[in-house]
Design a protein around this motif. Sequence first.
Motif, PDB file in Angstrom:
ATOM      1  N   ARG A 134       0.871  -1.180   0.000  1.00  0.00           N
ATOM      2  CA  ARG A 134       0.000   0.000   0.000  1.00  0.00           C
ATOM      3  C   ARG A 134       0.909   1.233   0.000  1.00  0.00           C
ATOM      4  O   ARG A 134       1.491   1.590   1.038  1.00  0.00           O
ATOM      5  N   THR A 137       1.083   5.326   2.195  1.00  0.00           N
ATOM      6  CA  THR A 137       0.308   5.007   3.393  1.00  0.00           C
ATOM      7  C   THR A 137       1.245   4.973   4.588  1.00  0.00           C
ATOM      8  O   THR A 137       2.135   4.126   4.667  1.00  0.00           O
ATOM      9  N   LYS A 156      -3.659   7.467   4.675  1.00  0.00           N
ATOM     10  CA  LYS A 156      -3.237   7.690   3.286  1.00  0.00           C
ATOM     11  C   LYS A 156      -2.656   9.087   3.169  1.00  0.00           C
ATOM     12  O   LYS A 156      -3.303  10.072   3.518  1.00  0.00           O
TER      13      LYS A 156
END
Length: 467
Positions: A134, A137, A156
């Motif tokens: 991810r 993040t 985020k």
Amino acid sequence: MFHLHPNPMRPITSKNVAVIGAGAAGLVAARELRREGHGVVVFERESQLGGTWVYTSAVESDPLGLEPCREVVNSSLYASLRTNLPREVMGFLDYPFVDTKKARRDPRRFPGHREVLEYLRDFAGEFRVTEMVRFSTEVRYVGLVGDGKWKVRSIKRGGGSGGGGGAAADVDEVYDAVVVCNGHYTEPRIAEIPGMDVWPREQIHSHNYRVPDGFKDKVVVVIGASASAEDISREIAKVAKEVHIASRSFQTGSSAKLLGYENVWRHPMVEALSADGGVNFPDGSVIYADAILHCTGYKYHFPFLETNGVVSVDDNRVGPLYKHIFPPALAPGLSFVGLPWKVVPFILCELQSKWIARVLSGRVCLPPEEEMMADVETLYSDMEKHGTLKRYTHRVGEHQFEYDDWLAAQCDFPPIEEWRKEMYFGTGLRKRGQPETYRDLWDDEHLISQANEDFMRYIPKVPITKL
């Protein structure tokens, strides 16, 4: 010493594991965890993988990196950096770091930083690691929530999502285990020198050094004797008026000119700084410098981690950790990859990750908590007995291959190849004797041949360039 081998009679357990960081350590940890059957999510605060191997010309607003509220720049690379290890030694054990013959790649045996990043990208693509990451993040909190599980709070970076324009919200998730791979080349460590706070001129940590241009015609004091200090000193010397390298590792006494340079001197450690711009040395000499460049290393830093005091960082000792990896009271749910230094990092991280993955699956058993703590206390006691400073707890150095082979044995994995060990130590000898040329002149072709023969097991269809 414990030798813990896989137990084929134990059922293999699949865990949901959070990996913090997508640098070399996080990438290989993710691969090994998935190979062992675990579910993996890798959290990476930046928009691309590679960790410290991602070069940026950006530097921090605080050149010394001391302001806690500064916008942190993760990379510590300078533009000209080349590896100080040959590529044969650097690569992961089953994914050789060879010249790919691709366009715009660096074929040198000691390549620049961009080539290492490309290698990590190739690795991530080959083993489909990228799909587990991810990006953008940031992990803000990791803590135990009971039943041996861990809460991971992330956000985020870069604002809202989905085009709504709102601020991003924290997301809480629960995992069976957390593997910390956030690196240790981001938070500068500064030597405490009397008078630092009154010295009136420029001070910068090597974390924020990129190119030598800003030191043109200046008198510069470089503090430190690491590989980066040596490389940066020589680079600055091409544009500076004078460069003075000071370190505790240099013998006390008068200064000495660096062989082959007319404007570079070595000194024992700086004794004090003064408000008039003086840099004072133990022999009574004083240099009036324009800038001080601190090549003094980094701190281990885990601002997101909350263990209620079980794990702490004390003078750069992360502990207590069994074999530099598991906190005994929290094992195996919390582990660290990549803390040791003065090592060949990629293969060390790989072997640590193999062990962690097998411990989490139940194929390998850890000793009881009391035995792990006894091992840690023995390490600390031995360090104290030999006068080794606490901040060197994770400096493995010449014992690294013994450590690597121990890790390999826990997983029934072969020991490190002898050619790799010999090549590593031979490179170190050349570097000390030929610091200017060791990257481009060498005499270990027989070891390169052995490496290439071994590599053919993994890439039989890819031609390997004779280096």
